[in-house]
Design a protein around this motif. Sequence first.
Motif, PDB file in Angstrom:
ATOM      1  N   LEU A 141       0.828  -1.200   0.000  1.00  0.00           N
ATOM      2  CA  LEU A 141       0.000   0.000   0.000  1.00  0.00           C
ATOM      3  C   LEU A 141       0.865   1.253   0.000  1.00  0.00           C
ATOM      4  O   LEU A 141       0.601   2.209  -0.729  1.00  0.00           O
ATOM      5  N   VAL A 142       1.931   1.251   0.791  1.00  0.00           N
ATOM      6  CA  VAL A 142       2.840   2.400   0.840  1.00  0.00           C
ATOM      7  C   VAL A 142       3.482   2.615  -0.527  1.00  0.00           C
ATOM      8  O   VAL A 142       3.582   3.752  -1.010  1.00  0.00           O
ATOM      9  N   VAL A 143       3.909   1.539  -1.175  1.00  0.00           N
ATOM     10  CA  VAL A 143       4.524   1.647  -2.501  1.00  0.00           C
ATOM     11  C   VAL A 143       3.553   2.257  -3.499  1.00  0.00           C
ATOM     12  O   VAL A 143       3.901   3.162  -4.266  1.00  0.00           O
ATOM     13  N   ILE A 144       2.311   1.789  -3.483  1.00  0.00           N
ATOM     14  CA  ILE A 144       1.320   2.280  -4.442  1.00  0.00           C
ATOM     15  C   ILE A 144       0.974   3.732  -4.177  1.00  0.00           C
ATOM     16  O   ILE A 144       0.845   4.536  -5.103  1.00  0.00           O
ATOM     17  N   VAL A 145       0.844   4.111  -2.922  1.00  0.00           N
ATOM     18  CA  VAL A 145       0.503   5.501  -2.594  1.00  0.00           C
ATOM     19  C   VAL A 145       1.657   6.429  -2.959  1.00  0.00           C
ATOM     20  O   VAL A 145       1.441   7.509  -3.516  1.00  0.00           O
ATOM     21  N   ILE A 146       2.882   6.020  -2.690  1.00  0.00           N
ATOM     22  CA  ILE A 146       4.028   6.872  -3.021  1.00  0.00           C
ATOM     23  C   ILE A 146       4.164   7.019  -4.530  1.00  0.00           C
ATOM     24  O   ILE A 146       4.395   8.108  -5.046  1.00  0.00           O
ATOM     25  N   GLY A 147       4.029   5.923  -5.249  1.00  0.00           N
ATOM     26  CA  GLY A 147       4.182   5.973  -6.698  1.00  0.00           C
ATOM     27  C   GLY A 147       3.048   6.688  -7.401  1.00  0.00           C
ATOM     28  O   GLY A 147       3.258   7.369  -8.396  1.00  0.00           O
ATOM     29  N   GLY A 148       1.860   6.539  -6.912  1.00  0.00           N
ATOM     30  CA  GLY A 148       0.682   7.119  -7.553  1.00  0.00           C
ATOM     31  C   GLY A 148      -0.286   6.004  -7.897  1.00  0.00           C
ATOM     32  O   GLY A 148       0.078   5.077  -8.613  1.00  0.00           O
ATOM     33  N   ILE A 149      -1.488   6.098  -7.402  1.00  0.00           N
ATOM     34  CA  ILE A 149      -2.472   5.036  -7.595  1.00  0.00           C
ATOM     35  C   ILE A 149      -2.822   4.932  -9.079  1.00  0.00           C
ATOM     36  O   ILE A 149      -3.156   5.924  -9.719  1.00  0.00           O
ATOM     37  N   GLY A 150      -2.704   3.725  -9.617  1.00  0.00           N
ATOM     38  CA  GLY A 150      -3.036   3.484 -11.010  1.00  0.00           C
ATOM     39  C   GLY A 150      -1.900   3.683 -11.981  1.00  0.00           C
ATOM     40  O   GLY A 150      -2.099   3.608 -13.186  1.00  0.00           O
ATOM     41  N   SER A 151      -0.699   3.928 -11.518  1.00  0.00           N
ATOM     42  CA  SER A 151       0.438   4.186 -12.393  1.00  0.00           C
ATOM     43  C   SER A 151       1.445   3.048 -12.277  1.00  0.00           C
ATOM     44  O   SER A 151       2.000   2.799 -11.200  1.00  0.00           O
ATOM     45  N   ILE A 152       1.707   2.370 -13.391  1.00  0.00           N
ATOM     46  CA  ILE A 152       2.687   1.292 -13.400  1.00  0.00           C
ATOM     47  C   ILE A 152       4.088   1.868 -13.194  1.00  0.00           C
ATOM     48  O   ILE A 152       4.888   1.336 -12.420  1.00  0.00           O
ATOM     49  N   ARG A 153       4.387   2.944 -13.870  1.00  0.00           N
ATOM     50  CA  ARG A 153       5.690   3.608 -13.703  1.00  0.00           C
ATOM     51  C   ARG A 153       5.869   4.071 -12.264  1.00  0.00           C
ATOM     52  O   ARG A 153       6.938   3.928 -11.680  1.00  0.00           O
ATOM     53  N   GLY A 154       4.809   4.588 -11.664  1.00  0.00           N
ATOM     54  CA  GLY A 154       4.863   5.012 -10.270  1.00  0.00           C
ATOM     55  C   GLY A 154       5.057   3.845  -9.319  1.00  0.00           C
ATOM     56  O   GLY A 154       5.757   3.958  -8.318  1.00  0.00           O
ATOM     57  N   ALA A 155       4.437   2.701  -9.628  1.00  0.00           N
ATOM     58  CA  ALA A 155       4.610   1.521  -8.783  1.00  0.00           C
ATOM     59  C   ALA A 155       6.058   1.049  -8.815  1.00  0.00           C
ATOM     60  O   ALA A 155       6.626   0.680  -7.779  1.00  0.00           O
ATOM     61  N   LEU A 156       6.670   1.065  -9.992  1.00  0.00           N
ATOM     62  CA  LEU A 156       8.075   0.671 -10.099  1.00  0.00           C
ATOM     63  C   LEU A 156       8.967   1.641  -9.341  1.00  0.00           C
ATOM     64  O   LEU A 156       9.825   1.234  -8.552  1.00  0.00           O
ATOM     65  N   ALA A 157       8.759   2.934  -9.553  1.00  0.00           N
ATOM     66  CA  ALA A 157       9.569   3.936  -8.852  1.00  0.00           C
ATOM     67  C   ALA A 157       9.323   3.882  -7.351  1.00  0.00           C
ATOM     68  O   ALA A 157      10.264   3.956  -6.552  1.00  0.00           O
ATOM     69  N   GLY A 158       8.070   3.724  -6.949  1.00  0.00           N
ATOM     70  CA  GLY A 158       7.751   3.633  -5.525  1.00  0.00           C
ATOM     71  C   GLY A 158       8.385   2.423  -4.873  1.00  0.00           C
ATOM     72  O   GLY A 158       8.886   2.493  -3.750  1.00  0.00           O
ATOM     73  N   ALA A 159       8.390   1.275  -5.578  1.00  0.00           N
ATOM     74  CA  ALA A 159       9.003   0.068  -5.031  1.00  0.00           C
ATOM     75  C   ALA A 159      10.506   0.257  -4.844  1.00  0.00           C
ATOM     76  O   ALA A 159      11.074  -0.152  -3.820  1.00  0.00           O
TER      77      ALA A 159
END
Length: 138
Positions: free
Chosen positions: A61-79
């Motif tokens: 959840l922290v990774v998704i919120v930091i990256g941006g909900i609904g963004s694959i690029r954001g999920a990668l960067a957040g992770a």
Amino acid sequence: MLIRAGASNRAMVAALGVNIRVLYTLVFGFGAALAGLAGLMAGPIYVVQPGMGELILIEVLVVIVIGGIGSIRGALAGALIVGMVDTLGRAFLKPTLATVISPTAADAAGPALASMLIYLLMAVVLALRPRGLFPARL
């Protein structure tokens, strides 16, 4: 795009010649396969038991919120960001605190503060960019 269109208007997608039932079945199967792969990869790291995903659910959840909900690029960067902050915090926070406060107090406070770093990072990102680092384009 077909999945999003099917969610909005099933009849229209079916009229275009797409078997929406088969499409949804394939998407569900692919999602279940990815969940199984995640469990397979986490098995050697965590204790395998019913409900084992609960240990990493909050971190996800922290990774998704930091990256941006609904963004694959954001999920990668957040992770990547959460992984680096968590690892570096656990490795270097206790020795760094030992230079400022007593080593006994650093031994007690270091791990507790290190486990809070990703939540502090999430709070900072939400304060500065409420939609995440890479918000999804609509």
